[in-house]
Scaffold this motif. Structure first.
Motif, PDB file in Angstrom:
ATOM      1  N   GLY A  37     -18.525  17.452 -27.052  1.00  0.00           N
ATOM      2  CA  GLY A  37     -17.190  17.390 -27.636  1.00  0.00           C
ATOM      3  C   GLY A  37     -16.729  18.773 -28.005  1.00  0.00           C
ATOM      4  N   ALA A  41     -15.189  18.124 -33.227  1.00  0.00           N
ATOM      5  CA  ALA A  41     -15.073  16.758 -32.718  1.00  0.00           C
ATOM      6  C   ALA A  41     -15.814  15.741 -33.573  1.00  0.00           C
ATOM      7  CB  ALA A  41     -15.595  16.693 -31.280  1.00  0.00           C
ATOM      8  N   ILE A 206     -18.989  11.776 -24.595  1.00  0.00           N
ATOM      9  CA  ILE A 206     -18.000  12.779 -24.981  1.00  0.00           C
ATOM     10  C   ILE A 206     -17.175  12.221 -26.131  1.00  0.00           C
ATOM     11  CG2 ILE A 206     -15.987  14.126 -24.254  1.00  0.00           C
ATOM     12  CD1 ILE A 206     -17.084  14.105 -21.433  1.00  0.00           C
ATOM     13  N   SER A 208     -14.163  13.158 -29.281  1.00  0.00           N
ATOM     14  CA  SER A 208     -13.113  14.052 -29.754  1.00  0.00           C
ATOM     15  C   SER A 208     -12.378  13.333 -30.873  1.00  0.00           C
ATOM     16  CB  SER A 208     -12.145  14.420 -28.624  1.00  0.00           C
ATOM     17  OG  SER A 208     -11.214  15.411 -29.054  1.00  0.00           O
ATOM     18  N   LEU A 213     -14.895   8.955 -26.407  1.00  0.00           N
ATOM     19  CA  LEU A 213     -13.901   8.881 -25.342  1.00  0.00           C
ATOM     20  C   LEU A 213     -14.515   8.523 -23.994  1.00  0.00           C
ATOM     21  CD1 LEU A 213     -11.668  12.014 -26.097  1.00  0.00           C
ATOM     22  CD2 LEU A 213     -11.461   9.683 -26.990  1.00  0.00           C
ATOM     23  N   THR A 311     -10.959  15.321 -22.878  1.00  0.00           N
ATOM     24  CA  THR A 311     -10.656  15.746 -24.253  1.00  0.00           C
ATOM     25  C   THR A 311      -9.236  16.241 -24.450  1.00  0.00           C
ATOM     26  OG1 THR A 311     -11.571  17.961 -23.816  1.00  0.00           O
ATOM     27  CG2 THR A 311     -13.069  16.306 -24.738  1.00  0.00           C
ATOM     28  N   THR A 312      -8.575  16.688 -23.351  1.00  0.00           N
ATOM     29  CA  THR A 312      -7.209  17.214 -23.507  1.00  0.00           C
ATOM     30  C   THR A 312      -6.202  16.557 -22.594  1.00  0.00           C
ATOM     31  OG1 THR A 312      -7.387  18.965 -21.818  1.00  0.00           O
ATOM     32  CG2 THR A 312      -8.234  19.479 -24.021  1.00  0.00           C
TER      33      THR A 312
END
Length: 320
Positions: A37, A41, A206, A208, A213, A311-312
């Motif tokens: 992360g 995170a 992962i 965040s 996620l 993550t984005t």
């Protein structure tokens, strides 16, 4: 597989800030879980709660069936924990510190000495064993921290950035040690080095914003990328135009991109419509059309690209 770590809706708030927001996952014996992360995170906070060093605001976590709130001492007996920064007693020598840890774990005499000698050998600490910890390099301090976490041979390991500060040879040594221990343990490895996931982890999670996620193997995570099923064909420049036309005519092909390759060749990157598996169809076209392919392979998307997308939301740009 035997479940060794159970995390159920675990959360932690600091005032109005919710650092961990309902994380749930399990880790079984034989698994090495990469815990990934961006900064902030909630990775370290989650691991501190599972290790019994931070009380959850909500939810539960169990290590080998022992609850982190109801039986924190029992949890600590079942795991080895390498915290961020490798905290230790800097005025102690490496040998003195590891003997101290062994005694806390209930070992003395010959058993204590044998366990210290074992981890000193496994982590390559022989050259610094009589030196004070405060004069050691960052890499050696990290290895001392890892040595104390495995000294009692626990069934569960929680390692926060275990290769931070290590040189390439030391990283290889530590990764080999993790792989060696993996079959008999459940191991959680927090890392920002995505190549480490490829090297030692059987699975990755992962997070965040304190939430999970994604959860899966590296291969499964790659399928989250657009065009993750692309096929690449390397061939001589002179044959590229005709080959690209053949591939574009296939019903399951969405697009063909051309980029330079080595030795005067070019690479055709062929992307499918949807998640169609193109490998067999492209290979058949190469044979049937007599395309002089030097190489045909499935494109392996970068885990860095996967991480950014998850993550984005920023997907990598298609080749042009």
């Amino acid at each position: 597989m035997t479940v060794m770590v159970e995390i159920d809706q675990l959360s932690k708030s600091f005032g109005d800030f919710r650092a961990v927001d309902g994380i749930s996952l399990t880790v079984s014996k034989g698994e090495v879980l990469g815990f990934l992360g961006p900064n902030g995170a909630g990775k370290t906070t989650t691991m501190r709660m599972v290790a019994g060093f931070l009380t959850p605001s909500g939810g539960t976590a169990r290590v080998c069936g022992r609850d982190v709130v109801q039986d924190p001492t029992g949890v600590k007996s079942m795991l080895g924990y390498l915290p961020e920064g490798s905290p230790s007693y800097d005025d102690m020598t490496v040998s003195g510190f590891l003997k101290f840890i062994a005694e806390i774990r209930g070992y003395d005499g010959a058993e204590r000495n044998a366990r210290v000698e074992n981890v000193v050998a496994r982590l390559g600490l022989g050259d610094v064993v009589d030196r004070p910890i405060d004069i050691l390099s960052k890499g050696y301090r990290r290895r001392v921290g890892l040595a104390q976490s495995i000294l009692h041979d626990p069934p569960v390991l929680i390692l926060d950035e275990p290769t931070d500060g290590l040189d390439p040879n030391q990283k290889h040594q530590v990764r080999s040690l993790i792989a060696e221990m993996a079959a008999e343990k459940a191991i959680i490895v927090s890392t920002h080095i995505l190549e480490e996931v490829e090297a030692v982890c059987t699975r990755a999670v992962i997070i965040s914003g304190g939430r999970v996620l994604a959860d899966g193997t590296a291969s499964q995570l790659r399928t989250r990328l657009p065009e993750s099923h692309a096929i690449c064909v390397v061939l001589p420049q002179a044959a590229a135009g005709a080959a690209a036309s053949h591939f574009k005519a296939l019903a399951s092909v969405a697009a063909v991109f051309e980029t330079p390759a080595e030795n005067g060749n070019v690479k055709l990157r062929i992307t499918p419509k949807g998640e169609t598996a193109l490998a067999a169809e492209i290979s058949a076209a190469v044979r049937q059309e007599g395309i002089p392919a030097v190489e045909v392979y499935q494109d392996r998307s970068s885990l860095d690209d996967v991480f950014r997308l998850i993550t984005t939301g920023a997907a990598p740009r298609a080749a042009a």
